[in-house]
Design a protein around this motif. Structure first.
Motif, PDB file in Angstrom:
ATOM      1  N   SER A 108       1.794 -33.877  14.761  1.00  0.00           N
ATOM      2  CA  SER A 108       3.252 -33.830  14.569  1.00  0.00           C
ATOM      3  C   SER A 108       3.990 -34.641  15.620  1.00  0.00           C
ATOM      4  O   SER A 108       5.068 -35.147  15.381  1.00  0.00           O
TER       5      SER A 108
ATOM      6  N   ASP B  15       3.548 -38.936  14.037  1.00  0.00           N
ATOM      7  CA  ASP B  15       4.393 -39.436  12.933  1.00  0.00           C
ATOM      8  C   ASP B  15       5.105 -38.323  12.149  1.00  0.00           C
ATOM      9  O   ASP B  15       6.279 -38.071  12.359  1.00  0.00           O
ATOM     10  N   GLN B  16       4.334 -37.514  11.304  1.00  0.00           N
ATOM     11  CA  GLN B  16       4.994 -36.562  10.414  1.00  0.00           C
ATOM     12  C   GLN B  16       5.434 -35.288  11.152  1.00  0.00           C
ATOM     13  O   GLN B  16       4.971 -35.013  12.233  1.00  0.00           O
ATOM     14  N   SER B  17       6.324 -34.557  10.429  1.00  0.00           N
ATOM     15  CA  SER B  17       6.763 -33.293  11.038  1.00  0.00           C
ATOM     16  C   SER B  17       5.664 -32.233  10.877  1.00  0.00           C
ATOM     17  O   SER B  17       4.835 -32.344   9.955  1.00  0.00           O
ATOM     18  N   LEU B  18       5.706 -31.261  11.717  1.00  0.00           N
ATOM     19  CA  LEU B  18       4.669 -30.201  11.729  1.00  0.00           C
ATOM     20  C   LEU B  18       4.641 -29.464  10.382  1.00  0.00           C
ATOM     21  O   LEU B  18       3.566 -29.150   9.851  1.00  0.00           O
ATOM     22  N   GLU B  19       5.840 -29.290   9.808  1.00  0.00           N
ATOM     23  CA  GLU B  19       5.933 -28.558   8.551  1.00  0.00           C
ATOM     24  C   GLU B  19       5.222 -29.299   7.434  1.00  0.00           C
ATOM     25  O   GLU B  19       4.466 -28.696   6.652  1.00  0.00           O
ATOM     26  N   THR B  20       5.381 -30.595   7.376  1.00  0.00           N
ATOM     27  CA  THR B  20       4.746 -31.414   6.346  1.00  0.00           C
ATOM     28  C   THR B  20       3.235 -31.338   6.480  1.00  0.00           C
ATOM     29  O   THR B  20       2.499 -31.119   5.501  1.00  0.00           O
TER      30      THR B  20
ATOM     31  N   SER C 222       5.532 -21.454  11.913  1.00  0.00           N
ATOM     32  CA  SER C 222       6.126 -22.083  13.100  1.00  0.00           C
ATOM     33  C   SER C 222       7.307 -21.209  13.547  1.00  0.00           C
ATOM     34  O   SER C 222       8.088 -20.733  12.713  1.00  0.00           O
TER      35      SER C 222
ATOM     36  N   ASP D  90      10.426 -20.465  16.703  1.00  0.00           N
ATOM     37  CA  ASP D  90      11.148 -21.121  17.820  1.00  0.00           C
ATOM     38  C   ASP D  90      10.807 -20.423  19.136  1.00  0.00           C
ATOM     39  O   ASP D  90       9.991 -19.483  19.163  1.00  0.00           O
TER      40      ASP D  90
END
Ligand code: ADP
Length: 567
Positions: A51, A54-59, A74, A76
């Motif tokens: 993450s 490149d891509q977001s952690l969610e993706t 995930s 906070d």
């Protein structure tokens, strides 16, 4: 070894087995969880790194979980849900969940295994912090159902359990075998020793052949044999001692320090007139004579010896010696029965006294008359004849007395001449000797019995028996009285001499056989009696092995019954 002991050992082994298996199982479970934790942690680290590039952690997370059962959440820096791959609408805080809470508190890894209320499955949760410049920025949590890895781990555990159980079974077998071997001599020897104690006279033999315990078994066998020999020898010597003690003519007894009677031989019991002598009980139960009890109480370590002649309540004279044995703390008593000796001594003394007294009377009379004659009375022919007649009577009396004393001194040891006699003729002859007195008293004599009866006997003893009885019957009959003599054969010779004279009182009847005993002294002396006749009769009857008894009533008459056995 006893069965309970083996059971104890088995229980101990089983407890150790269960305990150790519990430990192994926990350890194994921990290891499996730790492996998956590491695996999930590494995965989370990878997602974070990816993450960052490149891509977001969610993706990345959503793509990843498409063909996996894992769930990625995930959160906070406060523990609020940012996204959840299982349910994208999920929100709220998870700060109280142990794995999240651990990371919030600064830990580099949080973990927990629990049922997920969302998935309704048991999950392994792993949470790791995402930090920026050392500050917690977010938390990534990966969860995997434990069903993914636990079943295979369970099968592995079963396999380990089987191997472990098998190992324990063998180990327990070996331990029990060792125990059994170690206890075998005890198990073999113990019953033998118990039997040896119970029957020390029987030798016990251990038949088992064990090279390991051979020497021990041989020694026990030898010990048992020696013990039985020693016991037998001890029993035999004890038996001999008891036989000897009981055969002794001396009374023996032993009392211990507590006053218990340990031993008393038959002679002692007889001397005390007590035929029940309970051993191991107080001596006062057996010894009741106060003099003897006093002697026993007086003796102790300070006065270890005492000797006394006592007269018991049962008219016995006992010479008692008591000795105290310091070491054994026991009193040994020895007793001689002096009753007979003392009786004989008294008889002898009385006899000498009586003889001298009886001799003195005629001798004094003789001296008196001779002196009177010498003093001048001899010159008077009438006085001379009268005095000489009295002196002759005294001389006869002396002769009679001396003769009877001589007869009394005859004992059983003399070898008397044995001959066969015609009983009737012997009685006839004796009666002829007494014809003057019989005629003088006008007595009627009846002699009954088989005139052809012959009897083999010792004449020297038989004649005085008959003579004395007939003489007494004549002396103690009243004038014109009757005397009956009857004889017959009955396993020997039985006869009686019966008169109908003065008779004898019951109390006197036991004493008339004593030496010098006369019922009426003056009358007996007048009749020429010495008091020795019946004593001679009794002595002679006994020498011949017979018996005599009197049946008499005062004023009615007397019958003397005699039995003489065949020679
Ligand atoms: P003794 O020489 O005096 O007769 P014995 O020993 O023969 O002595 O007798 C002892 C005593 O027994 C006599 O003194 C007399 O008192 C009594 N006695 C013996 N025989 C008779 C009898 N047949 N009848 C009565 N008394 C007798």
């Amino acid at each position: 070894m006893k069965k309970q002991n083996y059971l104890g050992w088995l229980l101990l082994l089983f407890t150790i087995f269960i305990g150790s298996w519990q430990f192994i199982r926990n350890f194994y479970d921990q290891q499996v969880l730790m492996q998956h934790e590491t695996y999930l942690q590494q995965k989370a680290d990878l997602f974070i790194r990816l993450s960052a590039s490149d891509q977001s952690l969610e993706t990345i997370a959503k793509q990843y979980v498409i063909d996996s059962e894992e769930r990625i959440t995930s959160l906070d820096e406060k523990g609020n849900i940012l996204f959840d791959t299982y349910d994208s609408t999920l929100s709220g805080t998870r700060s109280k969940r142990p794995e999240v809470n651990a990371v919030l508190k600064g830990s580099s890894l949080g973990r927990a295994v629990r049922m997920s209320p969302t998935l309704h499955k048991e999950l392994l949760y792993v949470a790791i912090p995402i930090k920026e410049d050392g500050q917690l920025k977010a938390i990534i949590r990966i969860a995997e159902p434990t069903a993914n890895f636990l079943p295979s781990a369970q099968r592995m555990k079963q396999a380990i359990f089987l191997v472990y159980s098998f190992f324990w079974l063998i180990l327990s077998g070996i331990i029990l075998q060792i125990l059994r071997r170690r206890n075998r001599p005890v198990e073999t020897i113990l019953p033998v020793i118990k039997k040896m104690i119970k029957h020390p006279d029987n030798p016990e033999i251990i038949m088992q052949s064990s090279p390991q315990w051979k020497e021990l078994y041989q020694s026990v066998n030898l010990l048992s044999e020696q013990m039985s020999h020693t016991y037998q020898a001890y029993s035999a010597s004890e038996k001999r001692l008891y036989t000897l003690l009981n055969e002794l003519m001396i009374g023996v007894f032993i009392i211990d320090e507590d006053g218990k009677l340990l031993l008393m031989n038959a002679t002692m019991q007889e001397q005390l007139g007590n035929f029940a002598a309970p051993l191991q009980r107080s001596f006062t139960e057996t010894i009741t004579d106060t003099q003897l009890i006093q002697m026993i109480y007086q003796i102790n370590d300070k006065h270890p010896f005492t000797h006394e002649e006592i007269q018991t309540t049962n008219e016995r004279v006992l010479d008692i010696t008591l000795r105290y044995f310091e070491e054994a703390k026991q009193i040994l008593g020895v007793s001689y029965d002096l009753t007979r000796i003392r009786q004989l001594e008294k008889l002898q003394k009385d006899f000498v006294g009586n003889v001298s007294h009886e001799l003195k009377t005629p001798v004094t009379s003789l001296i008196g008359f001779t002196e009177t004659l010498l003093d001048g009375a001899k010159d008077n022919p009438e006085t001379l004849t009268a005095f000489l007649k009295i002196m002759q009577k005294d001389a006869y009396r002396l002769e009679n007395l001396i003769q009877e004393i001589i007869q009394l001194s005859k004992s059983a040891d003399i070898d008397y001449h044995i001959q066969t006699i015609n009983v009737d003729q012997v009685f006839q002859q004796i009666l002829t000797d007494y014809t003057p007195v019989i005629e003088e008293k006008q007595l009627t004599i009846t002699l009954e019995g088989d005139t052809n009866l012959f009897f083999t006997t010792k004449m020297e003893l038989f004649t005085p028996i008959c003579k004395n009885l007939i003489e007494n019957a004549i002396n103690y009959s009243l004038p014109q009285g009757e005397i009956k003599i009857h004889f017959a054969e009955k396993s020997g010779l039985v006869f009686y001499v019966q008169d109908f004279g003065i008779g004898i009182e019951k109390e006197e009847q036991v004493r008339i056989f004593e030496r010098f005993y006369r019922v009426d002294k003056a009358r007996a002396r007048n009749s020429g009696g010495t008091g020795l006749g019946l004593a001679i009769v009794k002595d002679y009857v006994e020498i011949l092995g017979g018996s005599i008894h009197v049946d008499s009533h005062l004023g009615v008459g007397s019958t003397f019954h005699v039995f003489l056995p065949m020679n």
